[in-house]
Design a protein around this motif. Structure first.
Motif, PDB file in Angstrom:
ATOM      1  N   GLY A 538       0.784  -1.218   0.000  1.00  0.00           N
ATOM      2  CA  GLY A 538       0.000   0.000   0.000  1.00  0.00           C
ATOM      3  C   GLY A 538       0.817   1.269   0.000  1.00  0.00           C
ATOM      4  N   ILE A 540       1.116   3.557   2.314  1.00  0.00           N
ATOM      5  CA  ILE A 540       1.875   3.778   3.550  1.00  0.00           C
ATOM      6  C   ILE A 540       3.150   2.950   3.526  1.00  0.00           C
ATOM      7  CG2 ILE A 540       1.864   3.535   6.057  1.00  0.00           C
ATOM      8  CD1 ILE A 540      -1.102   4.092   6.052  1.00  0.00           C
ATOM      9  N   ALA A 557      -1.976   7.894  -3.545  1.00  0.00           N
ATOM     10  CA  ALA A 557      -2.879   7.401  -2.509  1.00  0.00           C
ATOM     11  C   ALA A 557      -4.312   7.688  -2.929  1.00  0.00           C
ATOM     12  CB  ALA A 557      -2.569   8.058  -1.167  1.00  0.00           C
ATOM     13  N   GLY A 559      -7.044   6.241  -2.317  1.00  0.00           N
ATOM     14  CA  GLY A 559      -8.011   6.100  -1.241  1.00  0.00           C
ATOM     15  C   GLY A 559      -7.737   7.006  -0.064  1.00  0.00           C
ATOM     16  N   LYS A 560      -6.909   8.030  -0.265  1.00  0.00           N
ATOM     17  CA  LYS A 560      -6.527   8.959   0.801  1.00  0.00           C
ATOM     18  C   LYS A 560      -5.890   8.230   1.984  1.00  0.00           C
ATOM     19  CE  LYS A 560      -7.919  12.502  -1.451  1.00  0.00           C
ATOM     20  NZ  LYS A 560      -6.911  13.436  -2.018  1.00  0.00           N
ATOM     21  N   GLU A 561      -5.097   7.197   1.682  1.00  0.00           N
ATOM     22  CA  GLU A 561      -4.386   6.492   2.748  1.00  0.00           C
ATOM     23  C   GLU A 561      -3.356   7.389   3.422  1.00  0.00           C
ATOM     24  OE1 GLU A 561      -5.572   3.443  -0.382  1.00  0.00           O
ATOM     25  OE2 GLU A 561      -4.701   5.456  -0.353  1.00  0.00           O
ATOM     26  N   PHE A 589     -13.113   7.230   7.020  1.00  0.00           N
ATOM     27  CA  PHE A 589     -12.634   5.843   7.022  1.00  0.00           C
ATOM     28  C   PHE A 589     -13.393   4.932   7.987  1.00  0.00           C
ATOM     29  CE2 PHE A 589      -9.106   8.607   5.859  1.00  0.00           C
ATOM     30  CZ  PHE A 589      -8.702   8.045   4.658  1.00  0.00           C
ATOM     31  N   ALA A 696      -5.395   3.822  12.367  1.00  0.00           N
ATOM     32  CA  ALA A 696      -5.040   5.138  11.828  1.00  0.00           C
ATOM     33  C   ALA A 696      -4.050   5.814  12.763  1.00  0.00           C
ATOM     34  CB  ALA A 696      -6.284   6.014  11.669  1.00  0.00           C
ATOM     35  N   GLU A 722      -2.032   1.502  10.079  1.00  0.00           N
ATOM     36  CA  GLU A 722      -2.256   0.379   9.176  1.00  0.00           C
ATOM     37  C   GLU A 722      -3.040   0.779   7.927  1.00  0.00           C
ATOM     38  OE1 GLU A 722      -4.277  -2.255  11.815  1.00  0.00           O
ATOM     39  OE2 GLU A 722      -2.431  -3.253  12.455  1.00  0.00           O
ATOM     40  N   ARG A 723      -4.115   1.551   8.112  1.00  0.00           N
ATOM     41  CA  ARG A 723      -4.991   1.901   6.992  1.00  0.00           C
ATOM     42  C   ARG A 723      -4.866   3.366   6.583  1.00  0.00           C
ATOM     43  NH1 ARG A 723     -10.714   0.528   9.147  1.00  0.00           N
ATOM     44  NH2 ARG A 723     -11.248   1.672   7.238  1.00  0.00           N
ATOM     45  N   HIS A 724      -4.518   4.220   7.525  1.00  0.00           N
ATOM     46  CA  HIS A 724      -4.497   5.646   7.201  1.00  0.00           C
ATOM     47  C   HIS A 724      -3.402   6.361   7.996  1.00  0.00           C
ATOM     48  CE1 HIS A 724      -5.770   9.700   6.249  1.00  0.00           C
ATOM     49  NE2 HIS A 724      -5.769   9.983   7.540  1.00  0.00           N
TER      50      HIS A 724
END
Length: 765
Positions: A538, A540, A557, A559-561, A589, A696, A722-724
């Protein structure tokens, strides 16, 4: 496209608070003096000034808001019987051990040709923990009684070839030793001495903790022993000494210079050093008005306050030898080219821990069966990197494994494969969060424990008949967080023939305690090494991977990660952070506020952890703080020991103390420990967050944080989500410059040289 950190986006992203626009980051408003990353907090330790720190400025371990580490140089004099024991308690670790210096050096030289007896040379907290474990295991003492009396010398452990076939003994989880309350009469006596010397009476309890029940007599005889109390500065100890001694007090008083040498080395240990160059110690003494630093250092070595080592040598030098080595080999042939000789000074506890650790690692390397065939298990591995790790461990007693977050799947596969072969395999992590993630990866909760739980006996398989951990394979994840004293205790607890794997990400911040065990093992090439080829996934993962090699690259990014939120000053940074946690991230999110972690550089300043926690509490869980500043529902960080940060939530409070829920485990913090051991935890430092991850992460970089940035700090902080990942960015070009130009601060240690001096094992044997 998501803006690159260090560049200014034209408009805010959809999950950026409305109205966030800027043509360029402005200079941050300096509302307060920032604390450098990892600098000790003023509640528990004094903040060092540049002149007092001979090792330079920060990339220091973050033990802020934690109780001060043990190992003070001002412990009470031990009785002669206890001085003969091979393992010294912390209260015995000064004069008795110091007078035995030459005898110990001679013994170590005599033992070089004999069999390795790992762990018998520990002192300080490492010896305390090891002796406590052995005494409790043998039934000789109760765990809570050990710390009030010396433990009997443990019998040497002999190799047991049948250990692998013997079933592990069941062991009930052991409770952590309770903190011993200072006797009221001892505290009252110290309070009287402190009042006479003009020192705050609030230091009475910590003084008894540091110096023992005879602290009043010790302080009256040597007022500079007050430096052993956490947070006391040399100038404060000087004022206390002048009030008690009057005209008899002088800057070159041997009691003062000896205490200063110990204080300088203790301060260096807070920055991760296990030793210091002798010239750095002399310079620090000169800055503290010591007229003859050379004589002060020599006297400190003679009195055993510090040990002297010639770099690359495993033995302490005699005071005269240290002086001669530092000045060069004067009696050598004048025509022969002379290489500079570096002399190091170190505290006894760290020096002996490093020697014991090196001996223990050598024991594991040489005692392991190297002809094991794990080929079939490797064929079933989920990835080529996991297969390589399995094959490497099959033929070695010690293996170093490097990789990022995604690479944690490889040790998990190794543990599962070893268990499939009938071996007793276990993984240990730095944090409870890491333990849960490892258990999920292996599919078996019994395969994962925390390191603290394993060493205390609260978690893990128990001990065999020889007092060793009932294991055939131990995998230590988060290995960069392993300090030298914990590592020495851990290796001592492993029987001959056990395989040890040190696994971790070399790019993250180092341990909160002294030493750099993982980095030294890698640098010494003392064992086989495997490097994962599994990239972190990803945007990140791509961003963090680039930071690891010194490049702050722009990442896609969709998905705005990854989102950058530019701010002009520290006040705006706090405001935007609260909006992100409370509104933007949950809306964009579906990540609730209690699963978003804020990370910032320091604890002080207008946008440090204290200011951020205050603002986040007001928004997320307002209340009067009726339980020592805390309310039910507050997110907190519990620090049960230096270097350990355990996230939790306040549930209630009563006469017993503050009740916390720490990952499903109920923890009761006594009332007298709440102030020093519990802090609000919506915002943490990167050191506190190491070894943990959240769905996040919001990383806050106000303008006054620039001096605390480094590549390892950015790498660690940016990798916690992890996600954001949201970056509240106000440091302009300081961020890319830190990633490119400021690597980890070097720590002065001796472990690498000790490992390099060991004989190379025959892999075919």
């Amino acid at each position: 496209m998501t803006a690159l950190p260090g560049e200014t986006p034209g408009t805010a992203g959809p999950d950026t608070p409305d109205g966030t626009t800027a043509s360029g980051p402005a200079d941050a408003t300096r509302a307060g003096t920032p604390e450098a990353a990892g600098s000790p907090a003023e509640e528990s330790r004094a903040t060092g000034d540049g002149a007092a720190e001979p090792t330079g400025a920060a990339e220091t371990p973050d033990t802020a808001d934690a109780p001060d580490a043990a190992g003070d140089t001002g412990d009470a004099t031990a009785d002669s019987a206890a001085a003969d024991a091979p393992e010294l308690s912390e209260a015995q670790a000064e004069l008795a051990a110091q007078r035995e210096l030459r005898e110990r050096i001679a013994q170590r030289k005599a033992e070089k040709d004999g069999p390795i007896s790992a762990g018998t040379k520990l002192s300080g907290p490492a010896a305390d923990l090891l002796a406590a474990v052995r005494a409790v295991e043998s039934g000789e003492k109760a765990g809570t009684a050990f710390f009030d009396s010396p433990a009997a010398p443990p019998a040497p452990r002999r190799p047991d070839p049948a250990a692998a076939a013997r079933p592990a003994r069941a062991q009930a989880p052991a409770a952590a030793p309770a903190v011993r309350a200072a006797p009221p009469e001892a505290t009252a006596a110290v309070r009287a001495v402190l009042a006479e010397g003009g020192a705050p009476e609030t230091l009475a309890g910590p003084a008894v903790d540091a110096l023992g029940d005879q602290a009043a007599e010790a302080l009256r005889a040597d007022p500079w022993r007050l430096l052993a109390v956490p947070g006391v500065r040399p100038e404060q100890a000087d004022g206390f000494a002048r009030a008690l001694l009057g005209a008899a007090c002088g800057p070159d008083d041997g009691r003062r210079t000896g205490a200063l040498v110990g204080w300088v080395l203790e301060r260096a240990a807070l920055q991760g050093h296990t030793a210091l160059d002798i010239d750095a110690v002399r310079a620090a003494l000169a800055e503290r008005a010591v007229g003859e630093p050379d004589a002060a250092v020599r006297d400190a070595v003679e009195e055993g306050v510090a040990l002297a080592f010639q770099e690359g040598q495993g033995e302490g030098l005699e005071p005269e030898a240290a002086e001669a080595a530092d000045g060069g080999a004067e009696e050598a042939d004048a025509d022969a080219p002379q290489e500079p000789v570096r002399v190091l000074l170190g505290l006894d506890r760290y020096a002996l821990a490093e020697e014991s650790l090196a001996d223990g690692l050598a024991r594991l390397v040489n005692a392991c069966e190297k002809g094991a065939d794990w080929t079939e298990a490797a064929r079933s591995a989920p990835s080529p990197s996991a297969a390589e790790l399995i094959c490497t461990v099959a033929s070695a007693g010690l293996v170093a494994h490097s990789g990022g977050e995604a690479a944690r799947a490889e040790p998990a596969a190794l543990i599962a494969a070893a268990r499939g072969l009938g071996l007793r395999a276990l993984g240990t992590t730095h944090s409870e969060d890491g333990r849960r993630r490892l258990a999920a990866a292996t599919g078996d909760p019994d395969t994962a424990v925390t390191l603290a739980g394993l060493l205390s006996g609260a978690q893990g398989p128990g001990r065999d008949e020889d007092g060793a951990l009932a294991l055939d394979l131990l995998v230590v994840l988060d290995a960069p967080q392993l300090d030298v004293e914990s590592a020495a205790v851990l290796v001592e607890a492993l029987a001959d023939g056990v395989r040890l794997v040190l696994s971790g990400d070399p790019g993250v911040l180092g341990s909160a305690g002294a030493g750099r065990v993982f980095a030294d093992v890698l640098a010494a090439r003392a064992c086989p090494q495997t490097v994962s080829r599994t990239p972190d996934p990803g945007p990140i993962g791509e961003l963090v991977s680039g930071i690891g090699i010194g490049e702050l690259t722009q990442v896609e990014a969709p998905g705005k990660e990854v989102v950058i939120v530019p701010v002009r000053d520290a006040g705006e940074a706090v405001h935007r952070t609260v909006q992100l946690v409370a509104e933007s991230v949950p809306r964009a999110f579906s990540i609730p506020a209690d699963e978003t972690q804020v990370i910032t550089v320091g604890h002080g300043g207008a946008a440090g952890t204290r200011a951020l926690n205050e603002a986040l509490k007001q928004r997320l869980n307002p209340g009067p703080g009726r339980f020592g500043g805390f309310d039910p529902g507050d997110r907190v960080i519990h620090v049960p020991a230096p270097g350990r940060a355990v996230p939790g939530v306040v549930r209630s409070a009563d006469a017993e103390g503050l009740h916390l829920d720490c990952g499903g485990l109920t923890v009761v913090v006594p009332q007298e420990r709440v102030e020093s051991a519990v802090r609000h935890g919506w915002a943490l430092s990167a050191h506190q967050a190491a070894g943990m991850r959240w769905p996040a992460a919001v990383v806050v970089l106000p303008g006054d944080a620039a001096q605390g940035l480094s590549r390892p700090w950015v790498y660690t902080a940016f990798g916690r989500g992890e996600r954001h990942l949201s970056v509240v960015h106000g440091v302009d070009q300081a961020l890319p410059q830190a990633v490119e130009r400021i690597p980890a601060q070097e720590r002065t240690t001796r472990l690498r040289q000790l490992l390099e001096a060991l004989p190379t094992p025959d892999a075919a044997s």
